[in-house]
Design a protein around this motif. Structure first.
Motif, PDB file in Angstrom:
ATOM      1  N   THR A  29      10.177   5.903  11.438  1.00 47.35           N
ATOM      2  CA  THR A  29      10.108   7.347  11.221  1.00 47.35           C
ATOM      3  C   THR A  29       9.955   7.707   9.747  1.00 47.35           C
ATOM      4  OG1 THR A  29      11.453   7.720  13.183  1.00 47.35           O
ATOM      5  CG2 THR A  29      11.283   9.533  11.600  1.00 47.35           C
ATOM      6  N   ASN A  30      10.658   6.991   8.883  1.00 47.38           N
ATOM      7  CA  ASN A  30      10.658   7.341   7.461  1.00 47.38           C
ATOM      8  C   ASN A  30       9.569   6.653   6.643  1.00 47.38           C
ATOM      9  OD1 ASN A  30      12.833   9.046   7.756  1.00 47.38           O
ATOM     10  ND2 ASN A  30      14.337   7.450   7.300  1.00 47.38           N
ATOM     11  N   ASP A  31       8.751   5.839   7.294  1.00 53.02           N
ATOM     12  CA  ASP A  31       7.739   5.081   6.549  1.00 53.02           C
ATOM     13  C   ASP A  31       6.540   5.941   6.168  1.00 53.02           C
ATOM     14  OD1 ASP A  31       8.088   1.960   8.433  1.00 53.02           O
ATOM     15  OD2 ASP A  31       9.251   2.814   6.782  1.00 53.02           O
ATOM     16  N   TYR A  32       6.052   5.746   4.961  1.00 52.45           N
ATOM     17  CA  TYR A  32       4.804   6.335   4.507  1.00 52.45           C
ATOM     18  C   TYR A  32       3.712   5.267   4.516  1.00 52.45           C
ATOM     19  CZ  TYR A  32       6.443  10.911   3.057  1.00 52.45           C
ATOM     20  OH  TYR A  32       6.906  12.199   3.049  1.00 52.45           O
ATOM     21  N   ILE A  33       2.474   5.704   4.532  1.00 56.08           N
ATOM     22  CA  ILE A  33       1.326   4.798   4.536  1.00 56.08           C
ATOM     23  C   ILE A  33       0.601   4.952   3.208  1.00 56.08           C
ATOM     24  CG2 ILE A  33      -0.842   4.223   5.672  1.00 56.08           C
ATOM     25  CD1 ILE A  33       0.626   5.895   8.111  1.00 56.08           C
ATOM     26  N   THR A  34       0.425   3.825   2.540  1.00 55.83           N
ATOM     27  CA  THR A  34      -0.162   3.841   1.204  1.00 55.83           C
ATOM     28  C   THR A  34      -1.301   2.833   1.135  1.00 55.83           C
ATOM     29  OG1 THR A  34       2.052   4.310   0.338  1.00 55.83           O
ATOM     30  CG2 THR A  34       0.367   3.692  -1.253  1.00 55.83           C
ATOM     31  N   TRP A  35      -2.356   3.196   0.457  1.00 58.32           N
ATOM     32  CA  TRP A  35      -3.515   2.321   0.279  1.00 58.32           C
ATOM     33  C   TRP A  35      -3.731   2.025  -1.199  1.00 58.32           C
ATOM     34  CZ3 TRP A  35      -7.000   0.331   4.004  1.00 58.32           C
ATOM     35  CH2 TRP A  35      -6.732   0.712   5.326  1.00 58.32           C
ATOM     36  N   TYR A  36      -4.064   0.744  -1.447  1.00 61.29           N
ATOM     37  CA  TYR A  36      -4.348   0.282  -2.800  1.00 61.29           C
ATOM     38  C   TYR A  36      -5.724  -0.382  -2.827  1.00 61.29           C
ATOM     39  CZ  TYR A  36       0.551   0.972  -4.057  1.00 61.29           C
ATOM     40  OH  TYR A  36       1.783   1.522  -4.302  1.00 61.29           O
ATOM     41  N   GLN A  37      -6.319  -0.392  -4.017  1.00 57.83           N
ATOM     42  CA  GLN A  37      -7.620  -1.019  -4.252  1.00 57.83           C
ATOM     43  C   GLN A  37      -7.438  -2.089  -5.325  1.00 57.83           C
ATOM     44  OE1 GLN A  37     -10.298   1.158  -6.886  1.00 57.83           O
ATOM     45  NE2 GLN A  37     -11.930   0.957  -5.372  1.00 57.83           N
ATOM     46  N   GLN A  38      -8.040  -3.262  -5.112  1.00 61.41           N
ATOM     47  CA  GLN A  38      -7.940  -4.321  -6.109  1.00 61.41           C
ATOM     48  C   GLN A  38      -9.299  -4.907  -6.416  1.00 61.41           C
ATOM     49  OE1 GLN A  38      -5.837  -7.949  -5.072  1.00 61.41           O
ATOM     50  NE2 GLN A  38      -5.260  -8.321  -7.202  1.00 61.41           N
ATOM     51  N   PHE A  39      -9.615  -4.934  -7.718  1.00 67.73           N
ATOM     52  CA  PHE A  39     -10.810  -5.609  -8.205  1.00 67.73           C
ATOM     53  C   PHE A  39     -10.417  -7.011  -8.646  1.00 67.73           C
ATOM     54  CE2 PHE A  39     -13.421  -2.024  -7.793  1.00 67.73           C
ATOM     55  CZ  PHE A  39     -12.762  -0.905  -8.289  1.00 67.73           C
ATOM     56  N   PRO A  40     -11.372  -7.934  -8.710  1.00 65.36           N
ATOM     57  CA  PRO A  40     -11.062  -9.302  -9.133  1.00 65.36           C
ATOM     58  C   PRO A  40     -10.380  -9.345 -10.491  1.00 65.36           C
ATOM     59  CG  PRO A  40     -13.257  -9.202  -8.198  1.00 65.36           C
ATOM     60  CD  PRO A  40     -12.788  -7.789  -8.307  1.00 65.36           C
ATOM     61  N   SER A  41      -9.369 -10.195 -10.584  1.00 66.55           N
ATOM     62  CA  SER A  41      -8.627 -10.423 -11.831  1.00 66.55           C
ATOM     63  C   SER A  41      -7.927  -9.170 -12.356  1.00 66.55           C
ATOM     64  CB  SER A  41      -9.541 -10.988 -12.914  1.00 66.55           C
ATOM     65  OG  SER A  41     -10.116 -12.192 -12.486  1.00 66.55           O
ATOM     66  N   GLN A  42      -7.633  -8.239 -11.468  1.00 62.19           N
ATOM     67  CA  GLN A  42      -6.861  -7.052 -11.841  1.00 62.19           C
ATOM     68  C   GLN A  42      -5.753  -6.839 -10.823  1.00 62.19           C
ATOM     69  OE1 GLN A  42      -9.101  -3.480 -12.633  1.00 62.19           O
ATOM     70  NE2 GLN A  42     -10.833  -4.606 -13.492  1.00 62.19           N
ATOM     71  N   GLY A  43      -4.746  -6.076 -11.237  1.00 62.97           N
ATOM     72  CA  GLY A  43      -3.725  -5.705 -10.285  1.00 62.97           C
ATOM     73  C   GLY A  43      -4.206  -4.577  -9.390  1.00 62.97           C
ATOM     74  N   PRO A  44      -3.657  -4.463  -8.197  1.00 60.71           N
ATOM     75  CA  PRO A  44      -4.026  -3.347  -7.316  1.00 60.71           C
ATOM     76  C   PRO A  44      -3.680  -2.007  -7.951  1.00 60.71           C
ATOM     77  CG  PRO A  44      -2.834  -5.045  -6.104  1.00 60.71           C
ATOM     78  CD  PRO A  44      -2.709  -5.373  -7.553  1.00 60.71           C
TER      79      PRO A  44
END
Lengths: 111, 113
Positions: A29-44
């Motif tokens: 119930t309390n969970d949120y949905i989050t999206w991240y993007q990651q390029f090579p050799s970088q952090g999301p």
């Protein structure tokens, strides 16, 4: 923690709309949905977050159905620079602690 | 504004040598801190997370350890590196509030030879 399932990879062409769907059947119930993007050799990096219905920002839209057991990240008119790995996370709404990434979806945008 | 610093950017170490990777956060206090590892072409594996000074939770049993000697400093260490320790190491932080985002450092590419 809710486990997420995404397609391993997707192909698209420049100018098309891309929709990446994530399944999270045991979302709480309390969970949120989050999206991240990651390029090579970088952090999301953060793209978008939502709890229900639809969220839109300057980069993407996030569609969440009423049962919240899945979500769809929509990238309008992708370009070559959108080639990256996209991760869907279900984030417990308690301000921190364990944050586990799934395998992500590798999006290839072709000219 | 908040920033996260992680160094070194690249590191080549022989098998059996020690390791120390450092991560510091500026512009915030009492963050949650994380160490992730990413093998080539793979997803992110959570190694350690910390909710406060001296408080470390380990997710993966291995020859790595983490410490948090100060509020905004997170250190990843090993006494003897293995070949399997090679990978891309990422430090991240998030705030204490609800729905907080993760912010990542620039990463350290570690090659153990």
């Amino acid at each position: 923690l809710a486990k997420t399932t995404q397609p391993i990879s997707m192909d698209s062409y420049e100018g098309q709309e891309v929709n990446i769907t994530c399944s999270h059947n045991n979302i709480a119930t309390n969970d949120y949905i989050t999206w991240y993007q990651q390029f090579p050799s970088q952090g999301p990096r953060f793209i978008i977050q939502g709890y229900k219905t639809k969220v839109t920002n300057e980069v993407a839209s996030l569609f969440i159905p009423a049962d919240r057991k899945s979500s769809t990240l929509s990238l309008p008119r992708v370009s070559l620079s959108d080639t990256a790995v996209y991760y869907c996370l279900v984030v417990l709404n308690t301000g921190g602690f364990k944050t586990i990434f799934g395998a992500g979806t590798r999006l290839f945008v072709k000219a | 504004s908040q920033t996260i610093h992680q160094w070194p950017a690249t590191l080549v170490q022989p098998v059996g040598s020690p390791l120390s990777l450092e991560c510091t956060v500026e512009g915030t206090s009492n963050p949650n801190l994380y160490w992730y590892r990413q093998a080539a072409g793979r997803g992110l594996q959570l190694l350690f997370y910390s909710v406060g000074i001296g408080q470390i939770s380990s997710e993966v049993p291995q020859n790595l350890s983490a410490s948090r000697p100060q509020d905004r400093q997170f250190i990843l260490s090993s006494k003897k590196l293995l070949l399997s320790d090679s990978g891309f190491y990422l430090c991240a932080w998030r705030g204490r509030g609800n729905n907080e985002k993760l912010f990542f450092g620039s990463g350290t590419q570690l090659s153990v030879l």
